[in-house]
Design a protein around this motif. Structure first.
Motif, PDB file in Angstrom:
ATOM      1  N   GLN A   1       3.749  -5.908   2.026  1.00  0.00           N
ATOM      2  CA  GLN A   1       2.319  -6.032   1.722  1.00  0.00           C
ATOM      3  C   GLN A   1       1.949  -7.501   1.906  1.00  0.00           C
TER       4      GLN A   1
ATOM      5  N   ILE B   1       3.958  -8.135  -3.518  1.00  0.00           N
ATOM      6  CA  ILE B   1       2.567  -8.464  -3.191  1.00  0.00           C
ATOM      7  C   ILE B   1       2.297  -9.958  -3.329  1.00  0.00           C
TER       8      ILE B   1
ATOM      9  N   GLY C   1      -2.524  -0.245  -2.126  1.00  0.00           N
ATOM     10  CA  GLY C   1      -1.218  -0.867  -2.290  1.00  0.00           C
ATOM     11  C   GLY C   1      -0.930  -1.382  -3.679  1.00  0.00           C
TER      12      GLY C   1
ATOM     13  N   GLY D   1       1.372  -3.720   5.231  1.00  0.00           N
ATOM     14  CA  GLY D   1      -0.009  -3.580   4.800  1.00  0.00           C
ATOM     15  C   GLY D   1      -0.420  -2.121   4.738  1.00  0.00           C
TER      16      GLY D   1
ATOM     17  N   GLU E   1       1.063   1.269   2.899  1.00  0.00           N
ATOM     18  CA  GLU E   1       0.164   2.014   2.013  1.00  0.00           C
ATOM     19  C   GLU E   1       0.022   3.474   2.431  1.00  0.00           C
TER      20      GLU E   1
ATOM     21  N   PRO F   1      -4.149  -6.154  -1.010  1.00  0.00           N
ATOM     22  CA  PRO F   1      -4.082  -4.824  -0.415  1.00  0.00           C
ATOM     23  C   PRO F   1      -5.347  -4.038  -0.745  1.00  0.00           C
TER      24      PRO F   1
ATOM     25  N   GLU G   1      -0.852  -9.065   2.496  1.00  0.00           N
ATOM     26  CA  GLU G   1      -2.280  -9.372   2.436  1.00  0.00           C
ATOM     27  C   GLU G   1      -2.604 -10.702   1.752  1.00  0.00           C
TER      28      GLU G   1
END
Length: 267
Positions: free
Chosen positions: A139, A169, A152, A117, A121, A148, A141
């Motif tokens: 990532q 992602i 991101g 995350g 980033e 992100p 999220e």
């Protein structure tokens, strides 16, 4: 320099080592830490005795120094955020992240352990990433019902390409250091015990070059990346002209012709 609760700063041989240290939270980024990062980077940028910044993560509460670089943004802080509060949090992170990207000093992320995350980033905001072979990037999220929020979706696609960024992602899959190297997310992978020595050796090599020229080259790369090639090359020519008016240009070229080491002092 200011005193910090969640950061440690050491400067030696024109290299600053900035360590994120929230051991109980695996160095997760909360608002207080982001504010401290902004203050620290602002103060570092103003220092002529710092040419390179190495960003790394401190040990966990059990003293395991390779557990986590930055485990992410602080979910305990975010869980009750409204939409407006979440936007404010994302914009707060963008300030120190853009400092890492644009400050005149070169920034190196020395990534040890989890870089998930916000950790992934913040590493991507640095100029260069060196990872220990136990580093984990991701990532996650979307698996939390969000996206992100610290750059991101933008920096990852620029580093590894849109397809790989979407895969990481959308699936929330973590990747190991060797895969991060293969897809271009990191520059180098080393054994954990060699991480800081490798980062410091690279920093020393960068310090030995023309620091003003390096800072101008960094600006040229950053500013030209999203330009069309014609305007970008024109910008480069203008900056090339600027560097040719310096002491370092005269000294560097004279030393080359005289077959001696150059004494480059501009910054």
């Amino acid at each position: 320099m200011s005193e910090f609760k969640n950061l440690k700063l050491d400067v030696e041989n024109e290299v600053a080592v900035l360590t994120i240290s929230r051991p109980a939270a695996l160095n997760a980024l909360n608002s207080e830490t982001l504010d401290e990062l902004n203050v620290a980077l602002t103060e570092i940028e103003a220092r002529d005795d710092v040419k390179v910044v190495i960003l790394t993560g401190g040990p966990d509460k059990k003293g395991n120094e390779f557990k986590s670089f930055v485990a992410g943004a602080d979910i305990a802080e975010m869980v009750n955020f409204s939409a407006a509060e979440a936007r404010t949090f994302g914009m707060k992170a963008s300030v120190p992240f853009f400092k890492l990207m644009n400050m005149r000093q070169v920034t190196i992320a020395a990534v040890n352990g989890f870089a998930l995350g916000g950790g992934c980033e913040i590493s991507m905001a640095c100029d260069i990433r060196i990872a220990s072979d136990n580093a984990i990037f991701g990532q996650p999220e979307c698996g939390l019902g969000i996206i992100p929020g610290f750059g991101g979706t933008q920096r990852l696609a620029r580093l590894v390409g849109m397809g790989r960024a979407k895969e990481m992602i959308f699936t929330c899959d973590n990747i190991k250091a060797d895969e991060a190297y293969r897809i271009g997310l990191v520059n180098k992978v080393v054994a954990p015990e060699e991480l800081m020595a490798t980062a410091k050796a690279m920093a020393a090599k960068i310090v030995s070059k023309g620091s003003y020229a390096v800072s101008i080259a960094k600006a040229a790369i950053n500013n030209g990346y999203d330009m069309d090639i014609k305007n970008a090359v024109e910008m480069e020519a203008n900056l090339f002209g600027v560097t040719c008016s310096t002491h370092d240009k005269k000294e560097g070229m004279t030393a080359f012709l005289e077959k001696r080491a150059a004494d480059l002092t501009d910054f």
